[in-house]
Design a protein around this motif. Sequence first.
Motif, PDB file in Angstrom:
ATOM      1  N   GLY A   1       0.812  -1.207   0.000  1.00 39.43           N
ATOM      2  CA  GLY A   1       0.000   0.000   0.000  1.00 39.43           C
ATOM      3  C   GLY A   1       0.844   1.254   0.000  1.00 39.43           C
ATOM      4  O   GLY A   1       2.072   1.208   0.144  1.00 39.43           O
TER       5      GLY A   1
ATOM      6  N   ASP B   1     -11.288   2.978   8.812  1.00 38.94           N
ATOM      7  CA  ASP B   1     -11.605   2.208   7.608  1.00 38.94           C
ATOM      8  C   ASP B   1     -12.748   1.264   7.950  1.00 38.94           C
ATOM      9  O   ASP B   1     -12.566   0.299   8.698  1.00 38.94           O
ATOM     10  CB  ASP B   1     -10.380   1.414   7.127  1.00 38.94           C
TER      11      ASP B   1
ATOM     12  N   GLN C   1       3.221   1.434  12.782  1.00 37.86           N
ATOM     13  CA  GLN C   1       2.442   0.526  11.956  1.00 37.86           C
ATOM     14  C   GLN C   1       1.458  -0.258  12.814  1.00 37.86           C
ATOM     15  O   GLN C   1       1.749  -0.590  13.968  1.00 37.86           O
ATOM     16  CB  GLN C   1       3.361  -0.450  11.204  1.00 37.86           C
TER      17      GLN C   1
ATOM     18  N   TYR D   1      -1.214  -1.347   8.232  1.00 37.39           N
ATOM     19  CA  TYR D   1      -1.413   0.070   7.937  1.00 37.39           C
ATOM     20  C   TYR D   1      -0.182   0.827   8.422  1.00 37.39           C
ATOM     21  O   TYR D   1       0.144   0.802   9.618  1.00 37.39           O
ATOM     22  CB  TYR D   1      -2.660   0.598   8.639  1.00 37.39           C
ATOM     23  N   ARG D   2       0.521   1.509   7.505  1.00 35.75           N
ATOM     24  CA  ARG D   2       1.738   2.247   7.842  1.00 35.75           C
ATOM     25  C   ARG D   2       1.414   3.746   7.911  1.00 35.75           C
ATOM     26  O   ARG D   2       0.861   4.315   6.974  1.00 35.75           O
ATOM     27  CB  ARG D   2       2.822   2.001   6.791  1.00 35.75           C
TER      28      ARG D   2
ATOM     29  N   ILE E   1      -0.180   5.878   5.017  1.00 42.23           N
ATOM     30  CA  ILE E   1      -1.094   6.953   5.402  1.00 42.23           C
ATOM     31  C   ILE E   1      -0.297   8.059   6.079  1.00 42.23           C
ATOM     32  O   ILE E   1       0.486   7.799   7.002  1.00 42.23           O
ATOM     33  CB  ILE E   1      -2.178   6.420   6.353  1.00 42.23           C
TER      34      ILE E   1
ATOM     35  N   LEU F   1      -3.082  -7.478   7.189  1.00 39.83           N
ATOM     36  CA  LEU F   1      -3.095  -6.101   6.700  1.00 39.83           C
ATOM     37  C   LEU F   1      -2.213  -5.273   7.623  1.00 39.83           C
ATOM     38  O   LEU F   1      -2.344  -5.356   8.850  1.00 39.83           O
ATOM     39  CB  LEU F   1      -4.508  -5.506   6.707  1.00 39.83           C
TER      40      LEU F   1
ATOM     41  N   PHE G   1      -8.856   0.040   1.125  1.00 36.98           N
ATOM     42  CA  PHE G   1      -7.833  -0.633   1.920  1.00 36.98           C
ATOM     43  C   PHE G   1      -6.752  -1.239   1.022  1.00 36.98           C
ATOM     44  O   PHE G   1      -5.619  -1.451   1.458  1.00 36.98           O
ATOM     45  CB  PHE G   1      -8.456  -1.718   2.802  1.00 36.98           C
TER      46      PHE G   1
ATOM     47  N   CYS H   1      -5.225   1.851  18.583  1.00 36.35           N
ATOM     48  CA  CYS H   1      -5.796   1.188  17.402  1.00 36.35           C
ATOM     49  C   CYS H   1      -6.859   0.197  17.858  1.00 36.35           C
ATOM     50  O   CYS H   1      -6.843  -0.283  19.007  1.00 36.35           O
ATOM     51  CB  CYS H   1      -4.715   0.485  16.586  1.00 36.35           C
TER      52      CYS H   1
ATOM     53  N   ASN I   1      -4.370   1.586   0.812  1.00 34.96           N
ATOM     54  CA  ASN I   1      -3.792   2.028   2.083  1.00 34.96           C
ATOM     55  C   ASN I   1      -2.860   1.014   2.733  1.00 34.96           C
ATOM     56  O   ASN I   1      -1.860   1.382   3.354  1.00 34.96           O
ATOM     57  CB  ASN I   1      -4.914   2.354   3.073  1.00 34.96           C
ATOM     58  N   ALA I   2      -3.171  -0.262   2.662  1.00 34.86           N
ATOM     59  CA  ALA I   2      -2.505  -1.262   3.499  1.00 34.86           C
ATOM     60  C   ALA I   2      -1.580  -2.166   2.693  1.00 34.86           C
ATOM     61  O   ALA I   2      -1.823  -2.442   1.508  1.00 34.86           O
ATOM     62  CB  ALA I   2      -3.551  -2.113   4.219  1.00 34.86           C
TER      63      ALA I   2
END
Length: 692
Positions: free
Chosen positions: A537, A554, A664, A597-598, A540, A595, A561, A611, A564-565
């Motif tokens: 991804g 999300d 992350q 997410y960074r 973000i 997944l 996604f 999170c 994004n991921a």
Amino acid sequence: MMVCKMKSLFLVLAVTIVSAMISAPALGEVLFFEDFIDATWNTRPEFYETEEKEWGYIVVHDPCTPGTLNYYCNNSGYPMGGFQKYIINAPAGLLFENLVLTGRCYANNGAYGYAGIRLCSVDESIKLESSVVGPGWETLTVDASADPDFTGIDSVMVVIYGIDVTANDPPADAINDWLQLDGDLVVSDLCADVIGAYGSEGDFNLDCHTNMTDLSILASEWLDSIDPCNPNGDTPWIRSAPFDDTLTIHYVGEYWGVPWPAPGAAPVGNHQIRCEDLTMSLATSGCWDADDPNWNNAILDTIGTAARGAWWGGQQGNALLPHLDFWTGAEQFTGTPEAVSVYSTRIDIYLDAMAEVGLLDSFAGIVLAEENVTSRAAILDDLYDHVKANYDIDVYQWWGPETTVPSFLVGADGWVIDTGVLDGVDLRRYVQRFIITGKPVVVVPNAEWAQGSPSYTAAQWSYRHALMNICREYNLPACFRWIYYPAALGGEPTIDFRYGVSTYMDTVSNWVISYTDEVQAYASDYAGLASADSATGDGIAMGPLGGVDLNFADDFATSEFIVNADIEGFRHLLWEETLELALRSWNGDAPSASLIYRFTDDGNTANYPTCSVDVSDVASGSSVSLSISPDGVTWYHTTTATSAQTLSIDTNSDANFAGISEFQVKIEMSGTLTTGDVAVRIDNVGVTADIQ
């Protein structure tokens, strides 16, 4: 000249088989092959009182020339065929002995016409046959004098037939003139008889102008499949089994028409030869209103084309996926659409016709028009529901190129996508957005070129090659828009272009052919490439947010996604219509996916991020875990769910997450081997942080 007018395909094919012969016919009386011609027609003369010549089912009975029956081929260039079935009784008190059958037949235009007579036993099997491949009149003799099956019997069955593969208008080929049995004239004046015939559009050859050296063999095969002397034969365009295969990379086709003729029936250079190795067709099929003047010609022509393709293609295991052009015109994109009922009725006419001739389950599915846009989503969704409620067939949706990505605004059993300019990661993500729905995806690569246009640029070749690599990666079928325009693009296309013209189209064609040869040589259990399970991804940005804290969410309302991921185990993921992300088994493997997410941004730092993720469903033996890392190397605060709950992490007291420039969040899912069943479902990913 009187024409036996076939009002629709239904009257020709959709009739009830009469199981018993009509008793004691008079000498020379004609009985019909009840599979195709309803015996009640002899009381319905209105069907043959007009001189109108319809598109493909023509029988001309000429009362001015007793004993003639002409089979016509119309201007569209399709072959015609017909036959008569005679049940002939011996005179009262007599039996047939030393039986000899004679008749005169005429086959016009050299090898283009084929006619003959057959003698059948009482069980309707073919016993003896005599035929002529034109030109000119020929006396044919069938000698059964030494056959014990035709000694001491009181009735015989005779079939007189003709097949015409010319495009003359009108031709005069495949004519039977008179018939003698044991020297007695039994058929000499057909004027009082009701004449029926079976004409078919392109049963064994698409082009009437074609010189077919093996015409007699093909014609015999065609006749065997419909002749009353071969009652176990199928109509040659009715597929013997439904299409029940999975569309894979082995299916390579053409977006346009149905390219399959009978084996060996097309000449070198013809459209069918160019497409002879293709295993799929994304065929254009028009739909009209019932009272539209185009209905008979256009709809029935579509039916005939699809029917021929369903038969010949079906014999080779090919897939036919017609897309139904039901829109009136520009309202597909702009303007005021018709009422949904107008479109659904047009679709019903087409589908009912296909069901009537037994073809509906031969299709791999249907497509609701092409290149639709989201502004018509409500109409497409209503049409999907209508078709699914009334027909047992898969319905594909086709979004416009690059303008939109799939959403669950419309019901769909599969997707058709075309793309012309996307390349690299954008192209791969675009296709992934369709794949993640878990429904079949058919891609339409562009392989068109206009005479006089420039050659493809490096960029144009780049996205074409990239798209084919995605097909290799994800095991996807492709239907090429493989079209040559003889003038500037926008003129009438020529799909029957020939090789050896030394144009740039040869280069394009060689690309298509090379790809076709390559992928159809792949092993039957080919399942794509391992790289298909990994995706990176964009990450973000944490800011700058003007002092506003990071508040990322999300809810899987879209497939964003994928952008994004970072994803592992992509093919185990399923984006569902409930707008949740699910883990399911793919290809028989135990499912697992993750997944990541960074979050990062130069010049900004985050303090103590939190999170969370909702775990809405967990099957037995499956789990979901949530963890967080300041660097993507070491993971902290891992929490795991084996039942439905919300997982959350708060790093407020952890110094590892104070003033960090990136972090992350990872969601990992795993399950037991469930063979396609959903193992877990997640929703509502949330990430917050104080940004400085």
